[in-house]
Design a protein around this motif. Structure first.
Motif, PDB file in Angstrom:
ATOM      1  N   ALA A 202     -60.048 107.445  63.991  1.00  0.00           N
ATOM      2  CA  ALA A 202     -60.636 108.567  65.115  1.00  0.00           C
ATOM      3  C   ALA A 202     -62.208 108.301  65.485  1.00  0.00           C
ATOM      4  CB  ALA A 202     -60.383 109.893  64.472  1.00  0.00           C
ATOM      5  N   LEU A 203     -62.885 108.113  64.338  1.00  0.00           N
ATOM      6  CA  LEU A 203     -64.153 107.640  64.338  1.00  0.00           C
ATOM      7  C   LEU A 203     -64.794 106.555  64.676  1.00  0.00           C
ATOM      8  CD1 LEU A 203     -65.186 110.133  61.391  1.00  0.00           C
ATOM      9  CD2 LEU A 203     -65.561 110.626  63.874  1.00  0.00           C
ATOM     10  N   LEU A 204     -64.307 105.700  64.441  1.00  0.00           N
ATOM     11  CA  LEU A 204     -64.776 104.090  64.442  1.00  0.00           C
ATOM     12  C   LEU A 204     -63.608 103.313  65.446  1.00  0.00           C
ATOM     13  CD1 LEU A 204     -65.663 103.277  60.913  1.00  0.00           C
ATOM     14  CD2 LEU A 204     -67.114 104.051  63.152  1.00  0.00           C
ATOM     15  N   GLY A 205     -62.465 103.626  66.114  1.00  0.00           N
ATOM     16  CA  GLY A 205     -61.674 103.154  66.594  1.00  0.00           C
ATOM     17  C   GLY A 205     -60.985 102.237  66.131  1.00  0.00           C
ATOM     18  N   ILE A 206     -60.999 102.111  64.756  1.00  0.00           N
ATOM     19  CA  ILE A 206     -60.336 100.968  63.937  1.00  0.00           C
ATOM     20  C   ILE A 206     -58.658 100.970  64.024  1.00  0.00           C
ATOM     21  CG2 ILE A 206     -59.875  99.988  61.527  1.00  0.00           C
ATOM     22  CD1 ILE A 206     -62.795 100.493  61.316  1.00  0.00           C
ATOM     23  N   ASP A 207     -58.197 100.039  63.937  1.00  0.00           N
ATOM     24  CA  ASP A 207     -56.640 100.133  64.397  1.00  0.00           C
ATOM     25  C   ASP A 207     -55.802 100.795  63.135  1.00  0.00           C
ATOM     26  OD1 ASP A 207     -56.663  99.056  66.998  1.00  0.00           O
ATOM     27  OD2 ASP A 207     -56.239  96.834  66.022  1.00  0.00           O
ATOM     28  N   ILE A 208     -54.952 101.656  63.322  1.00  0.00           N
ATOM     29  CA  ILE A 208     -53.985 102.051  62.521  1.00  0.00           C
ATOM     30  C   ILE A 208     -52.613 101.832  62.611  1.00  0.00           C
ATOM     31  CG2 ILE A 208     -53.771 104.428  63.586  1.00  0.00           C
ATOM     32  CD1 ILE A 208     -54.227 105.606  60.756  1.00  0.00           C
ATOM     33  N   ASP A 209     -51.860 101.747  61.654  1.00  0.00           N
ATOM     34  CA  ASP A 209     -50.257 101.515  61.798  1.00  0.00           C
ATOM     35  C   ASP A 209     -49.505 102.894  61.841  1.00  0.00           C
ATOM     36  OD1 ASP A 209     -47.661 100.960  61.305  1.00  0.00           O
ATOM     37  OD2 ASP A 209     -47.873 100.191  59.352  1.00  0.00           O
ATOM     38  N   GLU A 210     -49.264 102.960  62.890  1.00  0.00           N
ATOM     39  CA  GLU A 210     -48.591 104.432  63.393  1.00  0.00           C
ATOM     40  C   GLU A 210     -47.337 104.831  62.491  1.00  0.00           C
ATOM     41  OE1 GLU A 210     -50.270 106.587  65.025  1.00  0.00           O
ATOM     42  OE2 GLU A 210     -51.701 105.304  66.150  1.00  0.00           O
ATOM     43  N   GLN A 211     -46.767 103.953  62.011  1.00  0.00           N
ATOM     44  CA  GLN A 211     -45.647 103.783  61.072  1.00  0.00           C
ATOM     45  C   GLN A 211     -45.952 104.124  59.508  1.00  0.00           C
ATOM     46  OE1 GLN A 211     -45.182 101.926  64.174  1.00  0.00           O
ATOM     47  NE2 GLN A 211     -44.694 103.860  64.865  1.00  0.00           N
ATOM     48  N   ILE A 212     -47.034 104.022  59.307  1.00  0.00           N
ATOM     49  CA  ILE A 212     -47.514 104.138  57.840  1.00  0.00           C
ATOM     50  C   ILE A 212     -46.669 104.995  57.081  1.00  0.00           C
ATOM     51  CG2 ILE A 212     -49.552 105.284  58.302  1.00  0.00           C
ATOM     52  CD1 ILE A 212     -49.112 102.424  55.721  1.00  0.00           C
ATOM     53  N   HIS A 213     -46.625 106.357  57.827  1.00  0.00           N
ATOM     54  CA  HIS A 213     -46.039 107.226  56.967  1.00  0.00           C
ATOM     55  C   HIS A 213     -44.794 107.033  56.588  1.00  0.00           C
ATOM     56  CE1 HIS A 213     -49.314 110.200  56.623  1.00  0.00           C
ATOM     57  NE2 HIS A 213     -49.583 110.276  57.900  1.00  0.00           N
ATOM     58  N   ASP A 214     -43.984 106.242  57.597  1.00  0.00           N
ATOM     59  CA  ASP A 214     -42.534 106.186  57.197  1.00  0.00           C
ATOM     60  C   ASP A 214     -42.129 105.083  55.938  1.00  0.00           C
ATOM     61  OD1 ASP A 214     -41.914 107.421  59.605  1.00  0.00           O
ATOM     62  OD2 ASP A 214     -42.028 105.674  60.906  1.00  0.00           O
ATOM     63  N   LYS A 215     -43.291 104.409  55.526  1.00  0.00           N
ATOM     64  CA  LYS A 215     -43.106 103.589  54.591  1.00  0.00           C
ATOM     65  C   LYS A 215     -43.251 104.369  53.224  1.00  0.00           C
ATOM     66  CE  LYS A 215     -45.208  99.950  57.429  1.00  0.00           C
ATOM     67  NZ  LYS A 215     -46.195  98.861  57.296  1.00  0.00           N
ATOM     68  N   LYS A 216     -44.123 105.358  53.315  1.00  0.00           N
ATOM     69  CA  LYS A 216     -43.915 106.227  51.987  1.00  0.00           C
ATOM     70  C   LYS A 216     -44.053 105.546  50.702  1.00  0.00           C
ATOM     71  CE  LYS A 216     -40.974 109.935  54.203  1.00  0.00           C
ATOM     72  NZ  LYS A 216     -39.651 110.441  53.992  1.00  0.00           N
ATOM     73  N   SER A 217     -45.078 104.811  50.516  1.00  0.00           N
ATOM     74  CA  SER A 217     -45.186 103.984  49.344  1.00  0.00           C
ATOM     75  C   SER A 217     -46.980 103.998  49.262  1.00  0.00           C
ATOM     76  CB  SER A 217     -45.122 102.516  49.685  1.00  0.00           C
ATOM     77  OG  SER A 217     -45.698 101.519  49.051  1.00  0.00           O
ATOM     78  N   LYS A 218     -47.294 103.871  48.016  1.00  0.00           N
ATOM     79  CA  LYS A 218     -48.601 103.872  47.639  1.00  0.00           C
ATOM     80  C   LYS A 218     -49.079 102.839  47.961  1.00  0.00           C
ATOM     81  CE  LYS A 218     -52.048 104.544  43.764  1.00  0.00           C
ATOM     82  NZ  LYS A 218     -52.078 104.862  42.307  1.00  0.00           N
ATOM     83  N   GLN A 219     -48.463 101.649  47.627  1.00  0.00           N
ATOM     84  CA  GLN A 219     -48.797 100.252  47.846  1.00  0.00           C
ATOM     85  C   GLN A 219     -49.191 100.065  49.629  1.00  0.00           C
ATOM     86  OE1 GLN A 219     -49.044  97.785  45.374  1.00  0.00           O
ATOM     87  NE2 GLN A 219     -50.262  97.074  46.973  1.00  0.00           N
ATOM     88  N   ALA A 220     -48.135 100.626  50.254  1.00  0.00           N
ATOM     89  CA  ALA A 220     -48.341 100.401  51.826  1.00  0.00           C
ATOM     90  C   ALA A 220     -49.558 101.243  52.055  1.00  0.00           C
ATOM     91  CB  ALA A 220     -47.346 101.008  52.539  1.00  0.00           C
ATOM     92  N   TYR A 221     -50.030 102.317  51.742  1.00  0.00           N
ATOM     93  CA  TYR A 221     -51.221 102.883  51.870  1.00  0.00           C
ATOM     94  C   TYR A 221     -52.512 102.286  51.376  1.00  0.00           C
ATOM     95  CZ  TYR A 221     -48.638 107.278  53.474  1.00  0.00           C
ATOM     96  OH  TYR A 221     -47.785 107.994  54.159  1.00  0.00           O
ATOM     97  N   THR A 222     -52.456 101.654  50.213  1.00  0.00           N
ATOM     98  CA  THR A 222     -53.713 101.129  49.659  1.00  0.00           C
ATOM     99  C   THR A 222     -53.904  99.570  50.183  1.00  0.00           C
ATOM    100  OG1 THR A 222     -52.202 100.032  47.822  1.00  0.00           O
ATOM    101  CG2 THR A 222     -53.573 102.238  47.518  1.00  0.00           C
ATOM    102  N   ASP A 223     -52.859  98.870  50.812  1.00  0.00           N
ATOM    103  CA  ASP A 223     -52.814  97.794  51.547  1.00  0.00           C
ATOM    104  C   ASP A 223     -53.434  98.006  52.811  1.00  0.00           C
ATOM    105  OD1 ASP A 223     -51.814  96.304  49.487  1.00  0.00           O
ATOM    106  OD2 ASP A 223     -49.657  96.271  50.503  1.00  0.00           O
ATOM    107  N   HIS A 224     -53.241  99.242  53.418  1.00  0.00           N
ATOM    108  CA  HIS A 224     -53.800  99.587  54.876  1.00  0.00           C
ATOM    109  C   HIS A 224     -55.262  99.825  54.576  1.00  0.00           C
ATOM    110  CE1 HIS A 224     -54.407 100.941  58.760  1.00  0.00           C
ATOM    111  NE2 HIS A 224     -53.179 101.434  59.079  1.00  0.00           N
ATOM    112  N   ALA A 225     -55.634 100.441  53.514  1.00  0.00           N
ATOM    113  CA  ALA A 225     -56.927 100.985  53.203  1.00  0.00           C
ATOM    114  C   ALA A 225     -57.850  99.459  52.983  1.00  0.00           C
ATOM    115  CB  ALA A 225     -57.094 101.806  51.882  1.00  0.00           C
ATOM    116  N   GLU A 226     -57.161  98.484  52.319  1.00  0.00           N
ATOM    117  CA  GLU A 226     -57.754  97.312  52.076  1.00  0.00           C
ATOM    118  C   GLU A 226     -58.229  96.762  53.662  1.00  0.00           C
ATOM    119  OE1 GLU A 226     -57.831  93.063  49.821  1.00  0.00           O
ATOM    120  OE2 GLU A 226     -56.204  94.503  49.440  1.00  0.00           O
ATOM    121  N   ILE A 227     -57.347  96.771  54.492  1.00  0.00           N
ATOM    122  CA  ILE A 227     -57.525  95.941  55.715  1.00  0.00           C
ATOM    123  C   ILE A 227     -58.684  97.012  56.454  1.00  0.00           C
ATOM    124  CG2 ILE A 227     -56.300  95.752  58.001  1.00  0.00           C
ATOM    125  CD1 ILE A 227     -53.751  95.398  56.386  1.00  0.00           C
ATOM    126  N   THR A 228     -58.592  98.317  56.569  1.00  0.00           N
ATOM    127  CA  THR A 228     -59.404  99.036  57.287  1.00  0.00           C
ATOM    128  C   THR A 228     -60.818  98.526  56.508  1.00  0.00           C
ATOM    129  OG1 THR A 228     -57.677 100.724  57.592  1.00  0.00           O
ATOM    130  CG2 THR A 228     -60.158 101.337  57.425  1.00  0.00           C
TER     131      THR A 228
END
Length: 339
Positions: A202-228
């Motif tokens: 929202a604040l920097l315009g950095i891409d986000i996986d719109e389906q991240i919630h569907d994965k329901k995985s701590k690993q998926a969230y933290t992997d995304h955090a690393e990319i961000t």
């Protein structure tokens, strides 16, 4: 010794009891807060020299608030008296600042009407080693955003570490400029960035996986955090540390964990869980304070993220905007997870 400078809007939080009980009881608790003041309060509680700068009108109420802040061991000398009103927001206890429960009444506040050139940053910052602000500050008005830019430029010129909390408030940002256009001017001067994958979008315009919630995985969230985090560091080379927090409702309770990316490596906190939450306000500010405290006390990265996450989790069990936790209580929270 490190000395921390916090800059942002001071707010009075009104916390009405729901279902009209505040009208029947003729009672509404008032808390003094604001994102940066909450950080300053925690750091001062933990014996870290801290100063706070905001703007308030020149009247007795402001001076009573200054005395209240000073009694918390916060240096109030940088505070300014100008304008005509203190910002207010209404939030029932236990509600979430990000959702519909919050009502803002902060237009034309003293802080929102600050103008570039009014504050002598070179003078104010001469004794400090760390400058902290949040994305809420440039959200309140275009002139406040310009003042924030003045501040981070001055801090950068003095080789002061600059941290920013990417807290996004959709009900702010009403002056006609998209948040990324403002924040992308400020981030080149920031060394430590805290937020989450959604606020970075929202604040920097950095891409986000719109389906991240569907994965329901701590690993998926933290992997995304690393990319961000890597994307932020690539776009803004001054940044060397990025933290992302994850807070999920679990019936009446909550699950909480966080990640830290620094030194080209990711670090993940323990996961904290509770069946009950008392007050969600200020937990992110407590995390930020924990991050600053750990960084300025030479904690290793894994200990840093564990400490910051435990501090934020503990704040979820306290009423009001600010924490009263001690260092020992936070460390005890960490040990309970390890036990």
């Amino acid at each position: 010794m490190h000395k921390i400078f916090c800059f942002g809007e001071i707010l009075m939080r009104m916390s009405p009891a729901l279902n009209g009980r505040w009208l029947q009881q003729n009672d509404m608790p008032v808390y003094i807060g604001g994102a940066e003041l909450n950080v300053a309060t925690a750091l001062a509680k933990w014996n870290t020299p801290t100063g706070y700068c905001t703007a308030m009108p020149e009247h007795y109420l402001s001076h009573e608030i200054v005395q209240y802040i000073r009694h918390k061991n916060i240096d109030t000398a940088p505070m300014r008296f100008s304008g005509s009103r203190i910002g207010i927001y209404f939030l029932p206890e236990g509600a979430d600042l990000k959702h519909a429960g919050v009502i803002y009444d902060r237009a034309h506040s003293s802080f929102a009407e600050l103008q570039p050139g009014e504050i002598n940053w070179n003078e104010l910052l001469k004794e400090y080693t760390w400058f902290h602000f949040s994305a809420i500050s440039p959200a309140v008005s275009e002139s406040a955003a310009q003042v924030c830019l003045e501040a981070v430029k001055a801090a950068s010129e003095k080789n002061i570490t600059v941290s920013v909390d990417l807290n996004y408030r959709a009900k702010l940002w009403k002056y006609g400029i998209a948040p990324p256009a403002i924040m992308q001017q400020l981030l080149p001067y920031c060394h430590v960035v805290m937020g989450n994958i959604w606020s970075a979008n929202a604040l920097l315009g950095i891409d986000i996986d719109e389906q991240i919630h569907d994965k329901k995985s701590k690993q998926a969230y933290t992997d995304h955090a690393e990319i961000t985090a890597k994307t932020i560091m690539q776009q803004f080379p001054a940044c060397h540390t990025v933290a992302n927090t994850f807070r999920f409702d679990d019936n009446a309770g909550i699950r909480y964990y966080a990640s830290l990316h620094t030194g080209n490596a990711p670090y993940i906190s323990q996961e904290f869980a509770s069946k009950k939450v008392i007050d969600k306000a200020g937990s992110g500010d407590c995390f930020m304070a924990g991050l600053i405290y750990a960084a300025t006390n030479s904690y290793q990265p894994q200990s840093t993220i564990n400490f910051a996450a435990a501090a934020a989790f503990g704040k979820l069990h306290e009423a009001g905007d600010t924490t009263s936790q001690t260092i020992e209580q936070i460390q005890s929270t960490i040990k309970k997870i390890h036990a």
